[in-house]
Design an enzyme around this catalytic site. Structure first.
Site, PDB file in Angstrom:
ATOM      1  N   ASP A 128      37.129 -28.813 -37.266  1.00  0.00           N
ATOM      2  CA  ASP A 128      36.393 -29.089 -36.037  1.00  0.00           C
ATOM      3  C   ASP A 128      36.169 -27.746 -35.338  1.00  0.00           C
ATOM      4  O   ASP A 128      37.124 -27.092 -34.923  1.00  0.00           O
ATOM      5  CB  ASP A 128      37.225 -30.037 -35.155  1.00  0.00           C
ATOM      6  CG  ASP A 128      36.518 -30.366 -33.857  1.00  0.00           C
ATOM      7  OD1 ASP A 128      35.321 -30.037 -33.757  1.00  0.00           O
ATOM      8  OD2 ASP A 128      37.142 -30.927 -32.945  1.00  0.00           O
ATOM      9  N   THR A 135      29.621 -28.820 -32.109  1.00  0.00           N
ATOM     10  CA  THR A 135      30.249 -27.567 -31.645  1.00  0.00           C
ATOM     11  C   THR A 135      30.050 -26.444 -32.663  1.00  0.00           C
ATOM     12  O   THR A 135      29.822 -25.300 -32.291  1.00  0.00           O
ATOM     13  CB  THR A 135      31.760 -27.764 -31.422  1.00  0.00           C
ATOM     14  OG1 THR A 135      32.273 -28.506 -32.515  1.00  0.00           O
ATOM     15  CG2 THR A 135      32.012 -28.507 -30.156  1.00  0.00           C
ATOM     16  N   THR A 136      30.122 -26.793 -33.969  1.00  0.00           N
ATOM     17  CA  THR A 136      29.954 -25.764 -34.994  1.00  0.00           C
ATOM     18  C   THR A 136      28.509 -25.274 -34.999  1.00  0.00           C
ATOM     19  O   THR A 136      28.242 -24.075 -35.016  1.00  0.00           O
ATOM     20  CB  THR A 136      30.322 -26.333 -36.380  1.00  0.00           C
ATOM     21  OG1 THR A 136      31.540 -27.057 -36.259  1.00  0.00           O
ATOM     22  CG2 THR A 136      30.503 -25.245 -37.398  1.00  0.00           C
ATOM     23  N   ASP A 181      34.841 -37.058 -31.693  1.00  0.00           N
ATOM     24  CA  ASP A 181      33.427 -36.805 -32.013  1.00  0.00           C
ATOM     25  C   ASP A 181      32.662 -38.117 -32.163  1.00  0.00           C
ATOM     26  O   ASP A 181      31.547 -38.256 -31.675  1.00  0.00           O
ATOM     27  CB  ASP A 181      33.301 -35.990 -33.308  1.00  0.00           C
ATOM     28  CG  ASP A 181      33.748 -34.545 -33.105  1.00  0.00           C
ATOM     29  OD1 ASP A 181      34.122 -34.213 -31.968  1.00  0.00           O
ATOM     30  OD2 ASP A 181      33.715 -33.759 -34.053  1.00  0.00           O
TER      31      ASP A 181
END
Length: 548
Positions: free
Chosen positions: A63, A96-97, A395
């Site tokens: 994550d 987020t990545t 998520d």
């Protein structure tokens, strides 16, 4: 030093100052470095990172947000990159990545223009214009409406979001958990939906059992046991009173002095205490509840009266749990027992029981008629796995929430980035002047997402991207990279979708970050001399964003 104790930065030979091109290049390198760290964490074939914290604890996750939270960096620009992953996570809970990889790439493509002496403000104007255009393209050309009431469609979307995570193999279970939780806590006021996942959906992790045992309770679970052994441990259709006050005599603060002259005075004091507790219990017993839950303590005497009246009591429950209980069973939390009325009693719960799981006792208040709060119970072999499941579920909950609030989808697998990239590069031809180059470059920067996906599953990157560009040039906007096999696929057939809200936020945050870092042309760190022979103190490390 100033009066308020704040250091002033004085520019002398002792102050460290870097400016102009050098700082911009450093900032770009720091951004690229952070993006490289989590580049391998994108897509279904993503790698895990093993992080060790100073205390010796270990976290294993893919994550992006969790990884960046644990990293310690010195460079201020790198710190800012880490901050955007947190913003993305708090705002929409997913992507987020992607947001860090995109921001890093947008900075990287700007480097060539800075070398050619183009002013950062020109690059920034082009980036802002490209962002506006890409948001319009996303909204008008690429988004597909989704039917929130169709469980099948919703599950497909959530599945594609957690397919890349550890819980991928239990995707169906995770999707149904996220959907149920979000549907449970959705409230509507004046046509405006409110979904606060953090506040009303509590995730409880209990090691033991299998991952298949995870479930959403239609009610609340609290890690508490009854205060007295003789109290009932199972009640059907309980009448519940929630309190925010202690059921014991209020002691004075530490500075209270009591002088006792006669022997009878002490007995009198005790009697007053007992009377006070007795009257509080009488107020409760008058409403005939089956269950009393308080956030504070309960004295032995109060327990005695409650046991006699056949009332079960639970004490020292967290405030947040009490608020959830109030929403689930329809009770009102009372601050004083004298003010309790019949309508404050919660009757919405169908069952109260205490179960022993492992070594601990847990209170379950379930089968609620219309709970607007819930507990998600996670079971699994070990603590590490449970923590990873919780991150993935976070998520999934974010995705479900975004869909309910904004029911539009865009294709995943890098298809949407490629489509926007293609349109931007076409539009760039109509942009006049020097701005055309950074505008085109931003379009090309978006290709980093399909490129990284291809890279992570070991495909031939150049061949794949050329074929993908050709597909999009011929107008097939739903084609992207299949992250499992590394081939080109139609995302509609693979059912890989992403919520529009997440994509919009990714684009906005990444462009704004790139813009912000490009505007910095000076880093000044003040330092004061302690001794003449000692080196300068408190300098900001000016390395190229090296990781500690």
């Amino acid at each position: 030093m100033m009066g308020g104790g704040q250091p002033i930065i004085v520019l002398n030979q002792n102050t460290k100052r870097e400016s102009g091109r050098k700082v911009q290049v450093q900032n770009i390198n720091a951004g690229k470095m952070i993006a490289d760290v989590i580049r391998t964490c994108l897509g279904p074939r993503s790698m895990l990172k093993m992080l060790m914290d100073p205390m010796g604890g270990i976290v294993m996750t893919n994550d992006g947000n969790a990884i960046l939270r644990e990293i310690t960096v010195q460079h201020p620009a790198a710190k800012h990159m880490i901050e955007i992953a947190r913003t993305q996570d708090e705002e929409v809970g997913d992507g987020t990545t992607s947001v860090v990889i995109l921001a890093g790439e947008m900075l990287a493509v700007a480097e060539q223009f800075l070398e050619h002496k183009m002013h950062p403000v020109v690059i920034i104007q082009a980036y802002r214009q490209a962002l506006e255009d890409s948001i319009n393209i996303l909204r008008e050309q690429l988004s597909v409406p989704v039917d929130i009431n169709s469980e099948e469609q919703m599950v497909d979307v959530i599945k594609s979001c957690i397919g890349t995570k550890f819980m991928g193999q239990y995707a169906d279970l995770a999707c149904s958990i996220a959907l149920r939780a979000v549907k449970t806590i959705t409230t509507e006021q004046d046509g405006h939906k409110e979904i606060d996942v953090k506040k009303w959906a509590r995730i409880e992790k209990i090691p033991g059992g299998t991952i298949e045992d995870c479930q959403v309770l239609n009610g609340i679970m609290v890690n508490k046991d009854v205060t007295h052994q003789k109290m009932k441990r199972r009640i059907e259709n309980p009448r519940i009173i929630l309190l925010d006050c202690p059921l014991e005599y209020k002691k004075g603060e530490s500075q209270t002095n009591v002088e006792i002259t006669a022997e009878t005075d002490f007995t009198k004091m005790l009697e007053i205490e007992e009377e006070h507790v007795k009257s509080m219990c009488a107020d409760l017993i008058a409403l005939q509840p089956d269950l009393v839950i308080t956030e504070k303590g309960v004295s032995d005497l109060a327990q005695h009266y409650l046991v006699k009246a056949g009332i079960t009591c639970i004490r020292r429950v967290k405030k947040s749990d009490n608020n959830r209980l109030a929403r689930a069973c329809g009770a009102t939390i009372a601050n004083r027992t004298e003010e309790l009325k019949e309508e404050d009693v919660g009757t919405g719960a169908g069952l109260f029981e205490i179960k022993k799981i492992g070594d601990d006792y847990f209170t379950f208040i379930t089968e609620c008629k219309d709970p607007k709060a819930c507990t998600i119970l996670l079971r699994g072999p070990s603590k590490d796995i449970l923590n990873e499941v919780e991150r993935n579920l976070h998520d999934a909950l974010g995705v479900a929430r975004n869909l309910v609030l904004e029911p539009f989808l865009v294709p995943g697998g890098g298809a949407v980035e490629m489509a926007v990239s293609h349109v931007l590069q076409e539009k760039a031809k109509t942009v006049s002047g020097v701005k055309q180059w950074p505008y085109t470059a931003l379009g090309q920067a978006l290709e980093v997402i399909p490129r990284t996906l291809a890279q992570n599953c070991g495909a031939n990157i150049i061949r794949l991207l050329t074929a993908l560009r050709a597909k999009h040039a011929s107008g097939e906007t739903f084609w992207g990279v299949n992250g499992e096999s590394g081939e080109l696929s139609d995302m509609r057939q693979l059912k890989i979708w992403e919520p529009l809200a997440v994509k919009l936020q990714v684009f906005k945050t990444s462009v704004e970050t790139a813009v912000l870092l490009l505007r910095i042309d000076d880093i000044v760190s003040g330092s004061k001399k302690k001794n003449e022979d000692a080196g300068p103190q408190g300098e900001m490390p000016m390395d190229d964003g090296g990781m500690a």
